[in-house]
Design an enzyme around this catalytic site. Structure first.
Site, short mmCIF file in Angstrom:
data_model
loop_
_atom_site.label_atom_id
_atom_site.label_comp_id
_atom_site.label_asym_id
_atom_site.label_seq_id
_atom_site.Cartn_x
_atom_site.Cartn_y
_atom_site.Cartn_z
N CYS A 26 45.04 38.34 28.73
CA CYS A 26 44.01 38.61 29.74
C CYS A 26 44.70 39.19 30.96
CB CYS A 26 43.28 37.31 30.07
SG CYS A 26 42.03 37.47 31.36
N CYS A 47 33.42 32.01 40.37
CA CYS A 47 34.73 32.59 40.08
C CYS A 47 35.65 32.49 41.29
CB CYS A 47 34.56 34.06 39.66
SG CYS A 47 36.11 34.86 39.20
N CYS A 53 39.19 40.21 44.54
CA CYS A 53 38.00 40.83 43.96
C CYS A 53 36.92 40.93 45.01
CB CYS A 53 37.51 39.99 42.78
SG CYS A 53 36.10 40.72 41.89
N GLU A 80 47.76 37.24 38.60
CA GLU A 80 47.98 36.36 37.46
C GLU A 80 47.51 37.05 36.18
OE1 GLU A 80 47.82 31.90 39.35
OE2 GLU A 80 45.88 32.82 38.86
N CYS A 105 31.28 36.63 42.97
CA CYS A 105 30.48 35.80 42.06
C CYS A 105 30.69 34.31 42.39
CB CYS A 105 30.87 36.07 40.62
SG CYS A 105 30.59 37.79 40.12
N CYS A 157 38.65 30.72 32.24
CA CYS A 157 37.77 31.74 32.78
C CYS A 157 37.29 31.37 34.17
CB CYS A 157 36.58 31.93 31.85
SG CYS A 157 35.42 33.19 32.39
N SER A 208 29.29 40.61 32.10
CA SER A 208 29.06 39.33 32.76
C SER A 208 27.61 39.29 33.21
CB SER A 208 30.01 39.18 33.95
OG SER A 208 31.35 39.10 33.53
#
Length: 389
Positions: free
Chosen positions: A141, A155, A148, A94, A152, A372, A253
């Site tokens: 973005c 997320c 990933c 995305e 985290c 986010c 981050s």
């Protein structure tokens, strides 16, 4: 040594020169090919009308063509558009287009991340003085991985883990496609590497895509308008600084001011704890008058106490930073959530009083899961995380 040849979209002009010279092509054709791809956004060799027919046939045989296909566009009520893109192997990623009306006072309308890439507005001010209609300035973005590996807790991108890295052609290809999908009156002004994946975990492809996007013969994005966000891969932060002379804007981050809390939120902290990360930030060759963006997701009951804000202020003392507070956006894979607005304001007040430029991220695109932390691998099965640690 590369085990596989570079995809045509990933090649820089000097690499085109070498490959085309070996075929006996004239020297200027390398520049023409690169400009067709990266300045004009044309990936169909048959449409490259000023190239010899034999060269167009060669480019087609090499596989030059679309590297990703838009499968679905989710449009938010606030104008944000989230694009679901299908890659050649069937995987999906995305990318998000965030429009904002430019002109005097427009910073108040921007996400803090976009504002971090917009320290200078001379062009917009000049247009306003000339009486020109304000342009719709777009920040894109982009993603760097399918999934990933960072894990985290706030997320959605890492719910299913890392499936694969994106190639430089797939990273830059998102921008080529995003630019082609701009609407009337819009212009692409900024690119932020803040989508799916950890950009510095896929360093080689990320660095190559940066060179492609900022090349003067291509899109020619200013390095001031490109921001790379990282969860804190210390060796790669140093490498990014060395390879690009600190010209690429850096966002970190952080999300906590002590190792125990940060390790619970972000497993990468166990490998690169705060003292290592802060040393890397101090060593980053930041140009004068530039600042590092500190991203801090506020999670209710976890890292949102004013005492945490005081620890954060102390931790960052002496670093040229701006702080971007992000009230956590809800995700299906976690029961964690954002603090009350009063709690966010109190946290910001502590940092402002300590002398920091501190923004609160205005939520954009959350009604289409484009905010986010909400970009997710299509088909990923959420595993609900109810507590940290």
């Amino acid at each position: 040594m590369r085990s596989t040849p570079l995809h045509p979209v990933a090649r820089l002009p000097e690499e085109w020169s070498a490959s085309l010279a070996a075929r006996g092509e004239r020297s200027f054709t390398a520049k023409q090919v690169f400009q067709w791809i990266h300045r004009r956004g044309v990936l169909d060799p048959a449409a490259m009308t000023n190239l010899p027919a034999r060269l167009r046939e060669h480019l087609a045989a090499e596989g030059l063509g679309e590297v990703l296909t838009p499968e679905r566009v989710h449009r938010s009520e606030d104008g944000t558009r989230k694009l679901l893109l299908r890659l050649r192997d069937g995987a999906t990623i995305e990318t998000v287009l965030l429009p904002s009306v430019s002109g005097p006072g427009s910073h108040a309308q921007l996400d803090a991340d976009a504002a971090a890439a917009l320290d200078d507005d001379e062009d917009d001010d000049a247009a306003a003085e000339a009486g020109a209609a304000p342009r719709v300035r777009v920040t894109q973005c982009i993603s760097t991985q399918v999934g990933c590996a960072m894990g985290c807790g706030f997320c959605a991108s890492g719910v299913a883990g890392l499936k694969r890295h994106l190639g430089a052609e797939e990273i830059a290809g998102q921008v080529l496609l995003g630019r082609a999908m701009l609407e009337e009156g819009e212009e692409l002004r900024n690119v932020v590497y803040m989508g799916m994946g950890e950009p510095l975990h896929n360093y080689e492809a990320t660095a190559r895509s940066l060179r492609l996007l900022t090349h003067p013969e291509g899109i020619n994005l200013s390095t001031r308008r490109v921001t790379v966000s990282t969860s804190g891969l210390v060796p790669e932060i140093a490498r990014l600084g060395a390879d690009f002379g600190g010209q690429i804007a850096l966002a970190i981050s952080l999300h906590a001011a002590d190792d125990e809390t940060r390790s619970a939120l972000m497993p990468i902290n166990r490998k690169h704890p705060l003292d290592e990360l802060l040393a890397a930030l101090r060593a980053y060759p930041l140009p004068r008058r530039r600042r590092i963006t500190i991203e801090y997701t506020l999670v209710a009951g976890q890292n949102d106490d004013p005492a945490e804000a005081r620890r954060l202020a102390k931790l960052l003392r002496g670093l040229p930073v701006k702080i971007n507070l992000i009230p956590m956006n809800p995700i299906e894979a976690s029961s964690l959530g954002p603090p009350a607005q009063e709690r966010v304001a109190a946290f910001q007040e502590v940092l402002t009083q300590a002398g920091y430029s501190c923004f609160v991220r205005r939520r954009r695109g959350d009604d289409v899961s484009a905010a986010c932390g909400q970009l997710v691998l299509l088909g990923a099965k959420p595993k609900v995380r109810r507590a940290l640690g």
